[in-house]
Design an enzyme around this catalytic site. Structure first.
Site, PDB file in Angstrom:
ATOM      1  N   LYS A 139     -81.005  63.865   3.931  1.00 18.02           N
ATOM      2  CA  LYS A 139     -81.565  62.529   4.133  1.00 18.02           C
ATOM      3  C   LYS A 139     -82.905  62.533   4.878  1.00 18.02           C
ATOM      4  O   LYS A 139     -83.094  63.277   5.820  1.00 18.02           O
ATOM      5  CB  LYS A 139     -80.584  61.642   4.928  1.00 18.02           C
ATOM      6  CG  LYS A 139     -79.289  61.336   4.224  1.00 18.02           C
ATOM      7  CD  LYS A 139     -79.454  60.429   3.015  1.00 18.02           C
ATOM      8  CE  LYS A 139     -79.750  59.002   3.397  1.00 18.02           C
ATOM      9  NZ  LYS A 139     -78.631  58.366   4.103  1.00 18.02           N
TER      10      LYS A 139
ATOM     11  N   SER B 210     -80.554  62.334   9.068  1.00 19.24           N
ATOM     12  CA  SER B 210     -79.171  61.933   9.301  1.00 19.24           C
ATOM     13  C   SER B 210     -78.483  63.045  10.073  1.00 19.24           C
ATOM     14  O   SER B 210     -78.748  64.223   9.850  1.00 19.24           O
ATOM     15  CB  SER B 210     -78.480  61.708   7.956  1.00 19.24           C
ATOM     16  OG  SER B 210     -77.080  61.817   8.124  1.00 19.24           O
TER      17      SER B 210
ATOM     18  N   HIS C 117     -88.552  39.969 -11.229  1.00 17.52           N
ATOM     19  CA  HIS C 117     -87.078  40.117 -11.181  1.00 17.52           C
ATOM     20  C   HIS C 117     -86.669  41.572 -10.901  1.00 17.52           C
ATOM     21  O   HIS C 117     -85.584  41.994 -11.282  1.00 17.52           O
ATOM     22  CB  HIS C 117     -86.424  39.656 -12.497  1.00 17.52           C
ATOM     23  CG  HIS C 117     -86.949  38.356 -12.994  1.00 17.52           C
ATOM     24  ND1 HIS C 117     -86.400  37.139 -12.653  1.00 17.52           N
ATOM     25  CD2 HIS C 117     -88.002  38.069 -13.804  1.00 17.52           C
ATOM     26  CE1 HIS C 117     -87.082  36.164 -13.229  1.00 17.52           C
ATOM     27  NE2 HIS C 117     -88.063  36.701 -13.925  1.00 17.52           N
TER      28      HIS C 117
ATOM     29  N   GLU D 279     -87.189  49.869   8.004  1.00 15.06           N
ATOM     30  CA  GLU D 279     -85.925  49.138   8.154  1.00 15.06           C
ATOM     31  C   GLU D 279     -85.909  48.322   9.442  1.00 15.06           C
ATOM     32  O   GLU D 279     -85.419  47.190   9.476  1.00 15.06           O
ATOM     33  CB  GLU D 279     -84.748  50.116   8.150  1.00 15.06           C
ATOM     34  CG  GLU D 279     -84.512  50.749   6.790  1.00 15.06           C
ATOM     35  CD  GLU D 279     -83.484  51.862   6.883  1.00 15.06           C
ATOM     36  OE1 GLU D 279     -82.324  51.607   6.545  1.00 15.06           O
ATOM     37  OE2 GLU D 279     -83.844  52.977   7.306  1.00 15.06           O
TER      38      GLU D 279
END
Ligand code: ARG
Length: 464
Positions: free
Chosen positions: A288, A282, A161, A295
C-alpha cells in the site's frame, strides 16, 4: 457574606465568589489567548487615543504601552501566568498590566468595554487570516498553472457521471481547478474588505461619554472606517459567517480535488503518482501507498462546513446587542481557519509535484471510446442529422465493445457499414490528439487554448 476571590475584575456588585464550575464554564482564556497580539495592539491604540484627547496622562500612557509590550514578550516566552479565574484574554492581560505598572493599568479600560474590544480583536485576526489564505491560494494557483503548462498536450479521459465522456487535456483539467481557486480568492478578499470596519469605541453597546477620537484609533489599527452603529458593531458576526462561508466553499473545492487525486492514484485508475513524502504506508499491507494528505483534506472539509453551520445557528436567536453566546464564535472560527490554511498549504506543496502517467491516461481515453462524439460531429459535417449520427455511432461503438477494439482500430470498410458518409479522412477525427486539438476556442480543451490560458493566468498572478 462569602469571601470573594480578589482576582476578578468585576466583583464590586457581587456578594459571593463565582461557583468553581461556572468559572470554568464561562472561561475562554484557554482558546482566546490566541488573540493576544490583536488585543494588545488594540489596547495600545486605545491608550494612545485616550492620551491625545486628554483622558490619559503621558506617564500613564507610556507605562501602559510599554507594559503591554513587556506582556507580549512574556506570552511569547511562555512565561505569562494565564488564569481561568480571569475569564478571557482581555482580563488576563489587563490584570497582569496592573500587576506590573500599578494604577495606570486600571485606567486602560476607560471608555471601552470587552464587547467592542473582542469584536475589534476578532476582526483584526480575521483580516490577517484572510491575507494568509490569499497568499496560499495564489501559491496553489501558480503551481497549478505550471502543472497545466507541463501537461498541456497530455491526453486523458474527461468524465461525466464518472464515465469516459470525451478526451481532454490534463492541463485543461488543472486549469479547471485553478478557476475554482480564483473565485475562492475573490470571496476571501471581498469578505476581508467588508470586515475591515472598526467596532472599537462602541463600548458596551451605546458608545461612551468620553471624548474619544475614533478616526485616530481607526487609522492606527488600519481599519477603513469606524462602525456607524454601536449596537450593530458589538453584536455583528456577519464577517465571521462570511469568512466561514468562503472557507466552506474553498474546502468543498479542495475536497473535490482530493477525491480526484484519490481516484487517480488508485491502481484502478493509475493516472498519477504522488511523491512518496506526501503518502504513507500500511502497517499490515506491504504493497500500500496511501494518499493520506488528500484524504485528510477531504475529511477536514467536514469541520469547516460544521463551523459555518455552527456560526449561523449561533447568531440566529440573538437579540441586540452583545450576548455571551458570541464567545462561542471563536473555537469554530479558529478550527476552521487552521483546517483551511493547513489544507491549502498541503495542496499548494503537493499537487504541483504530482507525476502524470501519460500512457495510462491516454490508454484510458482510448479504451473508453472517448472520440465517439467526434465521429458523430464528423457525420453531421457531412450532412447527417445529429440524432441519426448519434444512432450510427452508437452501433459502431457496440461493435467495438463486442470485438474489443476502439473506433480508430476499425478499418474504413468496416466503418462504412455504419454510414456511407464516412470517408478515409475519418481517422483524423478519431485520434485522441485530433479530438482535443479540434476544441480550439476560448474555454475549450485544445493544447493551444491551455497555453493561452496559462499565459493569461500568469499575467493575472503577476499583476494583482
Ligand atoms: N470573552 C468574551 C467574548 O468572547 C468577551 C466579551 C465579554 N463581555 C461580557 N460582557 N461578558 O465574547
Amino acid at each position: 457574606m462569602t469571601d470573594k476571590t480578589s482576582s476578578q475584575l468585576w466583583t464590586g456588585r457581587f456578594t459571593e465568589a463565582t461557583d468553581a464550575f461556572v468559572e470554568a464554564f464561562t472561561a475562554s482564556e484557554h482558546y482566546d489567548r490566541r488573540l493576544y497580539r490583536q488585543d494588545i495592539r488594540g489596547s495600545q491604540a486605545h491608550a494612545r487615543m485616550l492620551n491625545r484627547v486628554g483622558v490619559l496622562s503621558d506617564a500613564d500612557t507610556r507605562a501602559i504601552v510599554e507594559g503591554l509590550d513587556a506582556i507580549a514578550g512574556e506570552i511569547e516566552r511562555g512565561e505569562f501566568p494565564w488564569s481561568p479565574a480571569l475569564e478571557d484574554v482581555h482580563m488576563n492581560i489587563e490584570a497582569r498590566l496592573t500587576e506590573r505598572i500599578g494604577d495606570a493599568g486600571k485606567r486602560l479600560h476607560t471608555g471601552r468595554s470587552r464587547n467592542d474590544q473582542i469584536a475589534t480583536d476578532v476582526r483584526l485576526w480575521l483580516r490577517e487570516t484572510v491575507e494568509e489564505a490569499v497568499v496560499l491560494l495564489r501559491r496553489f494557483q501558480a503551481g497549478l498553472v505550471d502543472l497545466a503548462e507541463r501537461e498541456a498536450e497530455t491526453v486523458m479521459p474527461g468524465f461525466t457521471h464518472l464515465q469516459v465522456a470525451q478526451p481532454i487535456t490534463f492541463g485543461h483539467h488543472m486549469l479547471a481547478w485553478y478557476e475554482m481557486l480564483v473565485r475562492d480568492e475573490g470571496r476571501f478578499t471581498d469578505c476581508g474588505n467588508r470586515a475591515n470596519v472598526m467596532p472599537l469605541g462602541s463600548a458596551a453597546l451605546a458608545g461612551t461619554t468620553f471624548p474619544i477620537d475614533r478616526a485616530q484609533t481607526c487609522a492606527e489599527l488600519g481599519f477603513d472606517a469606524p462602525s456607524r452603529n454601536s449596537l450593530d458593531a458589538v453584536s455583528d458576526r456577519d464577517f465571521a459567517i462570511e469568512f466561514l462561508s468562503a472557507a466552506a466553499t474553498a474546502m468543498t473545492h479542495l475536497s473535490r480535488m482530493a477525491e480526484e487525486l484519490i481516484l487517480w492514484t488508485s491502481p484502478m485508475f493509475d493516472f498519477i503518482d504522488l511523491p512518496d513524502r506526501y503518502c504513507t504506508g500500511s502497517s499490515i499491507m506491504p504493497q500500500k501507498k496511501n494518499p493520506d494528505v488528500a484524504e485528510l483534506v477531504r475529511g477536514k472539509t467536514a469541520r469547516v462546513h460544521g463551523a459555518l453551520h455552527a456560526m449561523l445557528t449561533l447568531m440566529k436567536g440573538q437579540p441586540l446587542a452583545y450576548n455571551r453566546d458570541n464567545q462561542e464564535d471563536k473555537e469554530p472560527l479558529f478550527d476552521a481557519a487552521d483546517a483551511l490554511l493547513d489544507s491549502l498549504r498541503a495542496f499548494a506543496d503537493m499537487v504541483p509535484k504530482l507525476a502524470v502517467k501519460r500512457e495510462h491516461t491516454r490508454e484510458a481515453a482510448r479504451r473508453g471510446f472517448a472520440t465517439a462524439t467526434d465521429l458523430a460531429d464528423y457525420l453531421v459535417r457531412r450532412g447527417v442529422a445529429f440524432r441519426d449520427a448519434h444512432e450510427i455511432v452508437g452501433r459502431a461503438v457496440r461493435q467495438g465493445v463486442d470485438t474489443g477494439r476502439d473506433l480508430a482500430q476499425m478499418s474504413l470498410e468496416e466503418l462504412q457499414q455504419f454510414s456511407e458518409a464516412i470517408e478515409a479522412d475519418v481517422f483524423e477525427v478519431l485520434t485522441l490528439e485530433g479530438s482535443v486539438a479540434a476544441r480550439d476556442h476560448v474555454g475549450g480543451t485544445a493544447p493551444a487554448q491551455v497555453h493561452a490560458q496559462v499565459a493569461a493566468a500568469r499575467e493575472r498572478l503577476a499583476r494583482e
